[in-house]
Structure formats: structure tokens, C-alpha cells
Enzyme design. Structure first.
Site, mmCIF file in Angstrom:
data_model
loop_
_atom_site.group_PDB
_atom_site.id
_atom_site.type_symbol
_atom_site.label_atom_id
_atom_site.label_comp_id
_atom_site.label_asym_id
_atom_site.label_seq_id
_atom_site.Cartn_x
_atom_site.Cartn_y
_atom_site.Cartn_z
ATOM 1 N N CYS B 37 0.796 -1.113 0.047
ATOM 2 C CA CYS B 37 0.045 -0.008 0.233
ATOM 3 C C CYS B 37 0.884 1.373 0.133
ATOM 4 O O CYS B 37 0.080 2.353 -0.122
ATOM 5 C CB CYS B 37 -0.886 0.065 1.309
ATOM 6 S SG CYS B 37 -0.182 0.259 2.993
ATOM 7 N N ASP B 39 3.801 3.336 2.100
ATOM 8 C CA ASP B 39 5.068 3.631 2.783
ATOM 9 C C ASP B 39 5.456 2.702 3.768
ATOM 10 O O ASP B 39 4.822 1.959 4.290
ATOM 11 C CB ASP B 39 4.628 5.053 3.480
ATOM 12 C CG ASP B 39 3.910 5.996 2.501
ATOM 13 O OD1 ASP B 39 4.088 5.950 1.440
ATOM 14 O OD2 ASP B 39 3.323 6.823 3.043
ATOM 15 N N CYS B 62 5.963 9.447 0.797
ATOM 16 C CA CYS B 62 5.742 10.572 0.333
ATOM 17 C C CYS B 62 6.068 11.794 1.130
ATOM 18 O O CYS B 62 6.461 11.314 2.342
ATOM 19 C CB CYS B 62 4.121 10.491 -0.047
ATOM 20 S SG CYS B 62 3.241 10.508 1.511
ATOM 21 N N CYS B 106 -0.754 8.195 6.089
ATOM 22 C CA CYS B 106 0.506 8.219 5.773
ATOM 23 C C CYS B 106 1.459 8.878 6.947
ATOM 24 O O CYS B 106 2.424 8.245 7.399
ATOM 25 C CB CYS B 106 1.150 9.036 4.514
ATOM 26 S SG CYS B 106 0.122 8.560 2.714
HETATM 27 ZN ZN ZN Z 1 2.222 8.488 1.821
#
Ligand code: ZN
Ligand code: PLP
Lengths: 381, 129
Positions: B37, B39, B62, B106
Site C-alpha cells: 500500500c 509507505d 511520500c 501516511c
Molecule cells: Zn504517503
């Protein structure tokens, strides 16, 4: 800081000549193209002229061109319009796993309405397998819809060969040519095309306008019912200024720009691949859109690369799960066999006729240190 | 608080993270996320007198993931394990000046990695005594 726009697959800068051509239609020439008086006829004349320009550019006849609000609508109109026209006698649609969301999500919705959809596989460069296509066509098949130039990986399908199979098997053939239009050969006759989706904002025209080419004699059920505009297929007062701008963008499209972009594309690809553990996604040479570059960098995340590039002024895009609405890795990258990590490590760079050699140089200058920095941050090895 | 774009502060932590490193002889490690998925984050801590003496992270992710990892380290450094356990992701997001709502998932990795590292530490030290 200077902005460098490397996301032309998302949208392009409206050309000044296009804006200039559109201006009168926001002012003096505001008429409704359906009105019989002088103001209406002025608008109608401009619109029909635009229709001619676009028809000619793909080898179609003028009346075979329908104006719409863009690529999304033209693709919806094709699939839903043909489905409702043919259902329940026929209910089968063939498409690919690498279409734009506006095809794929339309297909998913049609499945709930009773459609059977075949999603063709593609190979590692993104090409459709003609044998699988041939074997998928049944007497229930209405249409085969295949994207021409892929918006993520730039692969250009062999429409002529696909068109031959469709003609042989007597099923309709549609292509979404939003990305490829004016960038590579497109001709409805030699490629046996029955329907073609085009839009304006990818070719330096305005947003919110597109066309559907519909070969003479093909009937489809409209999405919009109303005053019977556009041969009763698409009701709604036409977006005359947008249509005029779209045609202007087509008129000024220049083959020399395509060659220039292809040269820059190859220079970018070559330069990027000099960075270790980097992989090109999609096809090469003439089989790749002249403005598309898509690469995966091992072990670093695409949106993070984009974030550092933005710090240097670059606008790019990524196929990473993190950056998508769905939080899923790009379906296109998965379809060409990338692992989720490879997909999440991708960036797309898409140039335009306005891209300069200095911009290309600068990109290649800053990229290696960005990749190195992110590789230091990454726990993956 | 910002819920649409990355704040200036978040971008600062993304562009110049202070805590990217492998801690020397770490006492515990917390690793979270999965490659499917997106990270993945690894956090390492060194503990002395019940306090987090040193902390470092590595992240595949990210801007939100990188900045959150860095912020978690900043918050946790020098704190007792009990204090560090009380941090929530809301604290991290607030300290970063907000982020797009879709990015919250995230950012949670930072706190999760820290908690996992602390758990790892406590488990190891329970078995020692
Ligand atoms: Zn992310
Ligand atoms: C291949 C392709 N099809 C369709 C679309 C949608 O077109 P529009 O933005 O005009 O609705 C796009 C771009 O967004 C595209 O790249």
C-alpha cells in the site's frame, strides 16, 4: 523561482493564438448556434468551420464529428450510448487494463447494468495481444475500445492491426485518442475506426471541449436529452468559444514540434537512465508518445521525488499509490508487470512544444542528487 | 489548520529532515507499513535512564510520511518512554501545521513506528530482568 511545467499529459498551456481566436466569442460573437438570426448564424458558421478542421485532421467527414465537453464525456457517450442502443441483444464490451479511468469506471458501472466486460491484458511495454483480442470477440460483442496513446506510459497501440481484427469480426472499434491526437498518425479510414474520442486541453486548446467521431450509420443512445443539438446525439447549447479554440489548436499543431519533442524525450530518457537502478516504463521510439517519459527509481517513492523536483520548480506527476485518490498503485503500471513498489517509485514527465533544451538540461542536472538523497532516506536496499 | 495542502513547516521537514540516520547500537527498532500500500518506515531508538537519548528514522514514502517521521523523532527525543508513548498522531499533524486529509493515513506511520520501537525495547528488557 521559475516554474517548469513537465506535466503536459495532465493538461497543456493554452496557446496564445488559441486564446486570441476564442476572444470574439466571449464578446461580440456571443450568439447561440441554434438561433436562425444573424448572431446565431455567426456562431454556427464558426462552429461548422471548426467541425470541418477537426474532421479533416482525422480523415472523417464533417457531419461525423459531434462536439462534447471533453474526453470523459466522449468516452462515456461511446460506451453507454452503444450499450443502451444494443442491450439486451448484445451486452459485451472489450477494452484493456490500461485505459483511462473514464473508460474503466464507465465499464464498471455498465457491469452493474448487465454488461459483460473483457479487460484485455497488455505485455510489459503496454501492447495489446491481438490473439487475445481475436479470441475474446463473440456474437454478443458490441464494441472494442482501446486507448491509442497511453496517458501514463506513452505506449502507442497499433490501431491499424486492431482495426483489422475488429473489421474481420464485424464489431465496432473505438479509440480514446486524447493523448495521441496531433502527435502521431490517426486516420479513421486506414485504421478502421468507428468511433474516436478527442479532446482539446491536451493540445494547447481550452478545457471542457472535445469531440466524438461517430462513423456514419452508427446509432447510439444519447446521454443528454434536450433540444436535439449535434444530430440529436448531444443536446445542449454548444460551447462555441471552446469549439473555436479547439479547432485553432488543431490548425496550429505542427509536425516539427512532434519531432522536437521526441528528441527531447529521448535525451531525457537517456539522461535519467544513467542513474543507477532506474527503469523506463512503456515502449520506445516511434511507439511511444513524443512527449511522455515514465520511469521507476528503485527504493524511493514517486511523490517524494516529485516533491523535491517541485522545490526546483518542476511540475511532474507520479503513479504512486500515495498520490492517487484511490490510494492504489497505478493500474497501468501494475498491468505492465510492475510490482507495487516499482509502481510507487515512478514519476511521469510530460513535455510540450514549449519545453526548452535548457529546461531539459536543468532537469538532468538536479535529478541525480534528488534520487541519491531519497535513497539515503529510504530503508529499502 | 491546513487540510488541503502541505504546510510550509511540513515541507521544511520533508526537504531537510534532521533525523534521517541509523542510530549506532540501537536498543530497539520499530518497523511499520507495507510495500503493497505504499509507505514503509523504520525507527531506531537508544534509551538511557528511561529516556530516549537518540532516535533516527528511514522512510520509503511520500512527503507526509517523511515529514511525520522527522516530527515524531523531534517530539520523542529526550522524552521518557512513558511520555513518548502518550504522543498521538494528532500531535504530529498539529505540529506539522496540518496536511491534506488523504495524507493522514501516511502520517500515522511515524507514531506507529515509535510505539513499536518502544514495545520492542520493553519486551527486550523484560526478558533481561
Ligand atoms: Zn504517503
Ligand atoms: C487518455 C485520456 N482520456 C480521457 C481523458 C479525459 O479527458 P477530459 O479531461 O477532457 O475529460 C484524459 C485526460 O484527462 C486522457 O488522458
Amino acid at each position: 523561482m521559475k516554474q517548469i511545467y513537465f506535466d503536459n499529459a495532465a493538461s497543456t498551456k493554452t496557446d496564445e493564438k488559441v486564446v486570441e481566436a476564442m476572444m470574439p466569442y466571449f464578446g461580440e460573437k456571443f450568439g447561440n448556434a441554434s438561433s436562425v438570426h444573424v448572431k446565431g448564424q455567426e456562431a454556427k458558421h464558426a462552429m461548422e468551420n471548426a467541425r470541418k478542421v477537426i474532421a479533416k485532421s482525422i480523415g472523417a467527414r464533417t457531419h461525423e464529428i459531434i462536439f462534447t465537453s471533453g474526453g470523459t464525456e466522449s468516452n462515456n457517450l461511446t460506451l453507454k450510448g452503444l450499450f443502451w442502443q444494443n442491450f439486451p441483444e448484445k451486452n459485451h464490451i472489450i477494452t484493456t487494463k490500461i485505459e483511462h479511468d473514464c473508460i474503466l469506471n464507465t465499464c464498471k458501472w455498465l457491469e452493474k447494468q448487465g454488461a459483460k466486460i473483457t479487460y484485455l491484458d497488455v505485455d510489459s511495454e503496454g501492447f495489446v495481444d491481438l490473439e487475445q483480442l481475436r479470441n475474446s470477440i463473440t456474437d454478443k460483442t458490441i464494441v472494442v475500445s482501446v486507448i491509442h496513446g497511453n496517458n501514463e506510459i506513452g505506449t502507442i497501440q497499433d490501431l491499424e492491426m486492431i482495426g483489422k481484427v475488429c473489421r474481420e469480426k464485424n464489431v465496432l472499434f473505438h479509440t480514446d485518442a486524447c493523448q495521441s491526437y496531433t502527435k502521431t498518425f490517426l486516420d479513421v479510414k486506414t485504421q478502421n475506426l468507428d468511433l474516436v474520442t478527442l479532446n482539446s486541453h491536451k493540445i494547447h486548446g481550452p478545457k471542457g471541449v472535445g469531440t466524438l467521431y461517430i462513423r456514419d450509420g452508427i446509432n447510439l443512445t444519447p446521454l443528454f436529452h434536450g433540444g436535439g443539438h449535434e444530430r440529436k446525439i448531444r443536446s445542449g447549447t454548444e460551447n462555441v468559444s471552446g469549439i473555436v479554440g479547439f479547432a485553432k489548436a488543431v490548425e496550429i499543431a505542427d509536425k516539427r514540434d512532434v519531432e522536437k519533442m521526441a528528441g527531447m524525450r529521448d535525451r531525457l530518457i537517456e539522461g535519467i537512465l544513467k542513474i543507477e537502478n532506474t527503469k523506463l516504463n512503456g515502449a520506445q521510439g516511434d511507439k511511444r508518445l513524443c512527449n511522455n517519459i515514465n520511469v521507476s527509481f528503485n527504493n524511493i517513492e514517486g511523490e517524494a521525488v516529485g516533491g523535491y523536483l517541485e522545490q526546483k520548480g518542476f511540475c511532474t506527476s507520479t503513479g504512486s499509490a500515495c498520490a492517487s485518490h484511490s490510494l492504489e498503485t497505478s493500474h497501468v503500471l501494475k498491468s505492465i508487470g510492475l510490482t507495487p513498489v516499482q509502481g510507487n517509485s515512478s514519476i511521469r514527465v510530460s513535455i510540450s512544444k514549449f519545453t526548452t533544451n535548457e529546461e531539459v538540461d536543468y532537469f538532468l542536472e538536479v535529478l541525480p542528487s534528488i534520487v541519491n538523497k531519497l535513497r539515503r532516506i529510504s530503508p529499502l536496499r | 489548520m491546513n487540510t488541503q495542502t502541505y504546510s510550509k513547516k511540513l515541507l521544511k521537514h520533508f526537504r531537510n529532515p534532521k533525523f534521517v540516520k541509523k542510530v549506532r547500537n540501537p536498543d530497539a527498532i520499530g518497523e511499520v507499513g507495507n510495500l503493497k500500500c505504499g509507505d514503509v518506515m523504520r525507527m531506531q531508538i537508544k534509551v538511557a535512564d528511561g529516556k530516549i537519548k537518540d532516535i533516527g528514522f528511514q522512510t520509503f514514502g511520500c512527503p507526509a510520511a517523511v515529514a511525520s517521521s522527522d516530527m515524531v523523532c523531534e517530539l520523542a527525543k529526550g522524552k521518557t518512554l512513558e511520555e513518548a508513548k502518550k504522543f498521538t498522531n494528532d500531535d504530529v499533524v498539529k505540529e506539522l501545521g496540518g496536511m491534506p486529509l488523504v495524507k493522514i493515513h501516511c502520517s500515522v506511520l511515524g507514531i506507529q513506528a515509535l510505539r513499536k520501537a518502544i514495545e520492542d525495547y520493553e519486551r527486550k528488557n523484560r526478558s533481561k530482568s
